[in-house]
Design an enzyme around this catalytic site. Structure first.
Site, PDB file in Angstrom:
ATOM      1  CD  GLN A 238     -37.730 -48.130  13.245  1.00 29.87           C
ATOM      2  OE1 GLN A 238     -38.788 -48.398  13.782  1.00 29.87           O
ATOM      3  NE2 GLN A 238     -36.575 -48.433  13.815  1.00 29.87           N
ATOM      4  NE  ARG A 385     -35.301 -45.438  23.674  1.00 23.52           N
ATOM      5  CZ  ARG A 385     -35.648 -44.162  23.636  1.00 23.52           C
ATOM      6  NH1 ARG A 385     -36.896 -43.829  23.572  1.00 23.52           N
ATOM      7  NH2 ARG A 385     -34.728 -43.224  23.665  1.00 23.52           N
ATOM      8  CB  CYS A 386     -33.913 -53.427  23.116  1.00 24.43           C
ATOM      9  SG  CYS A 386     -34.796 -54.828  22.431  1.00 24.43           S
ATOM     10  CD  GLU A 754     -31.933 -49.793  20.344  1.00 20.45           C
ATOM     11  OE1 GLU A 754     -30.953 -50.543  20.420  1.00 20.45           O
ATOM     12  OE2 GLU A 754     -32.677 -49.731  19.361  1.00 20.45           O
TER      13      GLU A 754
END
Lengths: 800, 162, 289
Positions: A238, A385-386, A754
């Site tokens: 990522q 996802r945050c 997110e």
């Protein structure tokens, strides 16, 4: 064909396909044909495959490793152990959190499935044949699984290697299993506010260990070119540039001799931020064998070793007056980081941005204390996802507000309206140290309440309750903090968390732009082109976006924490504006007017008060042929953007559930999600992000948990058990929005990916618990599996 | 090691190949045939990323041996489009934003292709049941359902017009 | 995850299978749908030296009426069960249950024979076959025997099937017209085994339950046939009290282990709850209401 008529202003705008357009995705063309290029699709000549021998135990000494039989297996070329990596200094690696992590177990294993040896073979079948033949002799040690016992005097010591260190990268510590203590806020004033308050509530709320589990697991292909000493690693990264720098730091290869390429990535959700032993071993094996080496995780490896999330054990408290006005917030958190502190946060933030705990509420005073500990579990602590630990904070405050509502008998929506930071209060300085830039929380919640007929739902609920049925209404009004981040606050291994964009305009008016981020499905090839299209007046279809190759992309910190649009998106706008400035000089030169006489109009500079203009397309050609004296040819630039602040997306969600009181089955009847992400770049992509984030929130709330038994065996580490809901279980979603632009972002955008995960999880929990509120239930622990919901039903005698 | 010859049709093309008995169909396709559209997601037949169409049925190629496909007729995502002309499902996924990371997409498309043969006019619920062997982590499924619906409508309209 | 080395056999006739089984014994595994076996092989938890693929044998496939019995070939897939008009008309519990097994792709491969013979207590067909009083036809080179489903299972992955035997077909006494049946299964998600499930068949005569059979899935080491649960409704009008008694009997019979699907108490309660729901639905089907 008739002669082309002059396009109207609106038609010109539409032809750009810029910000605000529901543009179809450019990247889809390859994916729908099966032509994506993911890491396991990469095949290099002479490529070998690596696979790991993994620990059967959670905590044990390694007495011996026998590799002879494995080396006899047809196709097996090498078996690498810590002993082999030690001379290269690669048997341990530094972590992003200032700790170190074993690449291959060095005399001791610290969690089940830890990497012990790396078998290199001609293909993946032979590699696994070899793995089976490696014999490891263990001496079992008592495992430490429950983090609440980690700091006991007689707790087993997990990390002998750092047992006597005063600190392990994040400040003073007081026990061999202690990692850090982090305090924020005004403890004394908070304690005083609690002592004086009419009403206080306190709730133990755990956010269980879960896993991002993208559909594509982690993997890489490492290839050392012996002729020029250049190491190329294709992988599921990522943040490719960070990987390059880290690899350079630990191998002492020149950074210019390392190329990191992130090809298409099959979802990340935080799982692909970290550096894993597989990457190091594949690279080392390629250096040693002279062949490219591929390593691809199995799903079991993925769920049991790389990058878990959460595992926060929280006690939250609110002080309030009898009308439910919050006067203070207090939280104590125990953070289970597993065997090595490999959590991925900006380095100054051992508990991430958990001090966004004030949420959407105007709370005068607060205090937070977080302690991190080691256990014999897989290492990690990524943001699934945050933004860093934001979801844990949002979950805690959204649950606490519901508990307070029940305590004060104020309606759960009403209590939020009473406590919101009001629009006029922005920029708002929170008691835990953040400056919220913008927001309009009351408008958002009221819009959602009207859309779902909140009053009507409460009436229906009352009737259902009278009839003995269970219906719950969950409200979540969350605020996030994303877009890490301002370099003064945020760094990773010393690298400021800016991001970058480089733009080249070609002579005929098309564009290539490269960014330091890396899409894993978010649609950057589409949306970043839209930002540049609007800024440059060049159709987005003529703008190519490239990311993920460190040899070509400008340095950036990657994609996670909803930072791409807030940071790299801002860099894209900034770079485009620099180009436009130069274009203006060229236009003035060609049109023989002064720059002050030019004004920008969609796709061209126009001489004010006349019909004379020059399109960006024409200016592009002039940039390569006719520039004013003293100006360099060409039309390209790069921008590195250091955001002045984080961004603060927010939303209001309402979830309605019906519960089968005999089985504990929860049916989500309705989910209405309003999000405010500031300026909306591509409404279609935004809706897609919200659908996906809500589906993940649903999975987390209803079933995802990485469970260990008391001896440290990981349970359910395959998709038989780990809950990835199918289309059948997944509810349908209704989306809505308000637009409160970010005041400090060049185009006013805030990030969206997110929010639905952060805001969604408490909405589900709040709905389920609300169904039981009239029976005095204030909290039920996640995940809300049928078995656990039934347990509550059974305890209350509601299933009779 | 026992290896054997197999012959089969892949995306309309006759293929002969030598495979080891233990070679899984997914590895045969991806590594011997360079058909990297079908993906590996879970390896235990739960996620459906490896879905292909074998003899007119959707199957998970991670749990079938290549030797079992001997004599068979196989369709992968690479065989869906007719040259440059996209299959209505591919068009539907594009138009309806039915994909994000793209990893589940080939399996999803191949499964949906067979679903529409089995049931040309499915309801939303029937679509959800029909694709329940294919997991997606990105889209929340809503737009995938829309995409399949789009394709069904388009195919039915074209057939109605014939 | 990749399987170990094995030799692959693809016989065309049952006799060839039996010869191979006779010769190879427990060195060989029969490959039917493979969706239980192949994942175990990929984990190297199963490493058979020989795989005998029975999918090319047409004689093992198909669903047909044979006098008073319905015959299902062992290699018949769950998808074929769902699509069978004969079963839908005469034995609807099987297609109803098949639709709750795994997912569409897996059902295209997974076979009834595999589901019945594997001995996994999570499989759905064993309880149904018990409720239907089906028999399994087991063949070896030495001959053929029939074993009632109710007598077939001995423990987790343990059955009376010998290493040299092949389950070739399942014989189900055709349910009489008017028999109501239902399979109720609660699971966590598509593709999961049951938290608990119940198969019920019952016949009504003159407002009384003339006959009934009840069996449970995944709440013991094997599927559980509960005569006590059936006895609780036989002879009654299947009123609330009788249903309650049957559910209590099912719960008494259930002996689930705690697993990620739930606690012992929960899974036991669900055995009762599924029994209750299956009786209610079977009754409404039997009485046409």
């Amino acid at each position: 064909m008739s002669e082309a008529r002059e396009l109207t202003l609106e038609e010109r705008e539409a032809s750009i396909g810029g910000i605000g357009t529901a543009r179809k995705r450019k990247e889809d063309a390859r994916f729908i044909r099966g032509q994506g290029n993911y890491v396991d699709d990469i095949k290099l000549p002479g490529m070998l495959h690596g696979d790991f021998v993994r620990s059967a135990h959670a905590h044990a000494l390694i007495k011996s490793i026998s590799t002879e039989a494995a080396l006899e297996v047809p196709g097996v070329l090498a078996v690498v152990t810590a002993k082999d990596l030690e001379p290269l200094g690669l048997h341990w690696m530094p972590t992003l959190a200032g700790d170190k992590a074993a690449v291959l177990a060095d005399k001791k294993v610290h969690f089940q499935n830890q990497e012990i040896a790396f078998v290199v073979a001609t293909d993946r079948y032979a590699a696994m044949d070899g793995v089976q033949k490696v014999e490891v002799e263990y001496e079992a040690l008592p495992p430490l699984i429950d983090p609440t016992t980690a700091l006991d005097d007689d707790a087993p010591i997990i990390r002998d290697d750092v047992a006597s260190n005063d600190e392990v990268g994040q400040g003073p510590r007081h026990h061999p299993n202690h990692i850090f203590e982090w305090n924020v806020g005004d403890k004394e004033a908070t304690d005083a506010a609690f002592a004086a308050a009419e009403i206080t509530i306190r709730e133990k709320i755990a956010y269980p260990r879960c896993h991002p589990s993208p559909l594509e697991t982690c993997g890489c292909v490492a290839s050392m070119d012996a002729t020029n000493g250049k190491l190329t690693v294709y992988g599921t990264f990522q943040a490719p540039h960070v990987v390059r720098t880290v690899v350079s730091l630990i191998t002492s290869l020149a950074e210019s001799n390392i190329r990191i390429v992130s090809p298409d990535i099959g979802g990340g959700f935080g799982n692909k931020v970290g550096a894993y032993p597989g990457y190091i071993c594949a690279a080392a094996a390629s250096i040693v064998t002279g062949h490219p080496v591929k390593w691809i995780e199995s799903r079991i490896d993925n769920l049991s070793t790389t990058a878990f999330a959460r595992d926060y054990h929280m006690v939250g408290e609110l002080a309030a007056d009898k009308d439910g006005k919050i006067l203070a917030v207090r939280a104590e958190v125990l953070a289970d980081h597993g065997a090595f502190n490999t959590h991925a946060q900006p380095m100054k933030w051992p508990a991430g941005l958990f001090n966004i705990l004030t949420g959407s509420y105007d709370i005068p005073v607060g205090h937070v204390s977080v302690n991190g500990v080691y256990t014999n579990k897989a290492p990690g602590g990524v943001a699934y996802r945050c933004s860093f630990r934001v979801t844990e904070a949002a979950y805690l405050i959204e649950r606490l507000v519901d508990v307070l509502a029940q305590q004060t008998e104020v309606d759960k929506a009403e209590i939020r309206l009473r406590n919101f930071v009001q629009p006029a209060q922005f920029p708002y300085k929170s008691c835990l140290g953040w400056e919220y830039d913008s927001g309009d929380y009351p408008t958002a919640l009221k819009k959602v309440m009207a859309a779902v007929d909140y009053a009507g739902l409460r009436k229906e609920q009352a009737a259902k309750r009278a009839a003995g049925e269970l219906m719950g209404i969950g409200v979540s009004t969350f605020t996030e903090i994303v877009g890490a981040g301002p370099v003064r606050n945020c760094d990773i291994v010393g690298l400021g968390m800016f991001d970058s964009c480089e733009i080249r305009v070609h002579p005929t008016g098309s564009v290539i732009a490269r960014l330091g981020t890396k899409s894993q499905g978010q649609g950057h090839e589409t949306t970043f082109a839209q930002i540049i299209a609007t800024e440059l007046g060049i159709p987005s279809d003529n703008i190519v976006i490239e990311e993920g190759d460190t040899d070509t992309a400008p340095y950036g910190l990657g994609t996670y924490g909803s930072r791409s649009t807030p940071v790299a998106g801002a860099a894209a706008a900034r770079a485009a504006r620099k180009i436009r400035e130069k274009a203006k000089q060229i236009a003035a030169h060609v049109l023989e007017v002064s720059e002050q006489d030019l004004e920008w109009e969609v796709d061209r500079f126009k001489v004010a008060g006349s019909d004379v203009s020059m399109t960006m397309k024409a200016i592009a050609m002039a940039a390569y042929s006719n520039v004013p004296e003293g100006l360099e040819h060409g039309l390209e630039t790069a921008a590195y953007y250091d955001p002045p602040n984080f961004t603060y997306p927010f939303g209001a969600y309402i979830c309605v559930v019906d519960i089968d009181r005999f089985t504990g089955d929860v049916k989500v009847r309705r989910f209405y999600a309003l999000d405010d992400c500031g300026t909306r770049i591509n409404p279609m992509v935004i809706d897609g992000q919200i659908h996906g984030g809500l589906a993940e929130a649903f999975a987390i709330a209803m079933g995802q948990e990485i469970i260990y038994d008391e001896t440290g065996n990981i349970l359910g580490a395959s998709l038989m058990d780990y809950f990835l809901p199918s289309a059948v279980e997944t509810p349908t979603w209704e989306t809505d929005f308000t637009v409160t632009p970010c005041p400090h972002h060049p185009i006013g955008a805030k990030g969206i990916g997110e929010s639905p995960n952060v805001g969604g999880v408490p909405a589900f929990s709040n709905a389920i618990i609300d169904a039981f509120a009239h029976h005095g239930v204030r909290h039920m622990s996640m995940p809300h599996t049928q078995s656990k919901v039934w347990q509550t039903l059974n305890e209350l005698g509601l299933n009779k | 090691m026992s290896s054997q010859k197999i012959s089969l049709t892949i995306n309309g093309e006759a293929v002969e190949a030598e495979v080891e008995a233990r070679t899984l169909l997914i590895h045969f396709l991806r590594e011997q045939r360079n058909l990297t559209g079908p993906h590996i997601g879970c390896e235990t037949s739960h996620c459906g990323a490896c879905t292909v169409d074998l003899n007119g049925k959707s199957v998970k190629s991670c749990t079938i041996f290549a030797v079992q496909a001997d004599g068979g007729e196989l369709l992968t995502v690479e065989g869906l489009a007719n040259g440059a002309e996209l299959h209505p499902l591919q068009e539907g996924f594009y138009e309806s934003h039915g994909l994000q990371c793209g990893y589940c997409t080939p399996g999803m498309l191949t499964r949906a292709y067979r679903l529409l043969q089995e049931n040309p006019d499915p309801s939303d619920d029937e679509i959800r049941i029909g694709i329940s062997g294919n997991l997606c982590r990105c889209t929340g499924y809503q737009n995938i359902v829309k995409a399949v619906r789009y394709a069904a409508d388009k195919i039915n309209q074209a057939e109605g017009a014939d | 995850m990749t399987p170990g080395v094995f030799e692959y056999h693809r016989p065309k006739a049952v006799d060839e299978v039996l010869a191979l089984l006779g010769q190879l014994g427990d060195d060989a595994k029969v490959l039917a749908g493979g969706h239980s076996l192949v994942p175990m092989m990929k984990l190297r938890l199963a490493e058979p030296a020989h795989l005998i693929d029975i999918n090319a044998i047409d004689a093992l496939r198909g669903i047909r009426q044979d006098g008073a019995a319905i015959i299902i070939g062992a290699a018949t897939t769950q998808a074929e069960v769902i699509a069978s008009d004969l079963l839908v008309a005469k034995c609807s519990i099987l297609p109803e249950a098949a639709a709750q097994i795994a997912d569409p792709q897996v059902r295209n491969c997974a076979t009834v024979g595999g589901n019945c013979a594997n001995g996994d207590p999570g499989n759905d067909d064993p309880a149904i076959m018990m409720a239907l009083d089906a028999s399994y036809v087991l063949r070896s080179q030495g001959g053929e025997r029939q074993v009632a489903a109710r007598d077939f299972y001995e423990g987790v992955y343990a059955t009376v099937l010998a290493d040299n035997e092949l389950l070739t077909e399942i014989r189900i006494p055709t349910p009489a017209a008017g028999v109501g049946m239902s399979y109720q299964k609660i699971k966590r998600k598509v593709g999961d085994y049951a938290i608990a499930a119940a198969a019920v068949t019952l016949a009504m005569a003159d407002g009384r339950c003339a006959d009934a059979a009840i069996a449970l899935t995944n709440v013991g080491d094997t599927a559980l046939f509960s005569s006590a649960a059936a006895d609780a409704i036989k002879g009654t009008s299947v009123d609330a009290a009788a249903i309650d008694a049957a559910a209590q009997a099912a719960m008494a019979a259930a002996a689930p282990a705690e697993d990620l699907r739930g606690t012992v108490a929960y899974r036991t309660a669900m055995a009762g709850q599924m029994t209750r729901r299956a009786i209610v639905q079977a009754l409404s089907r039997a009485t046409g209401s």
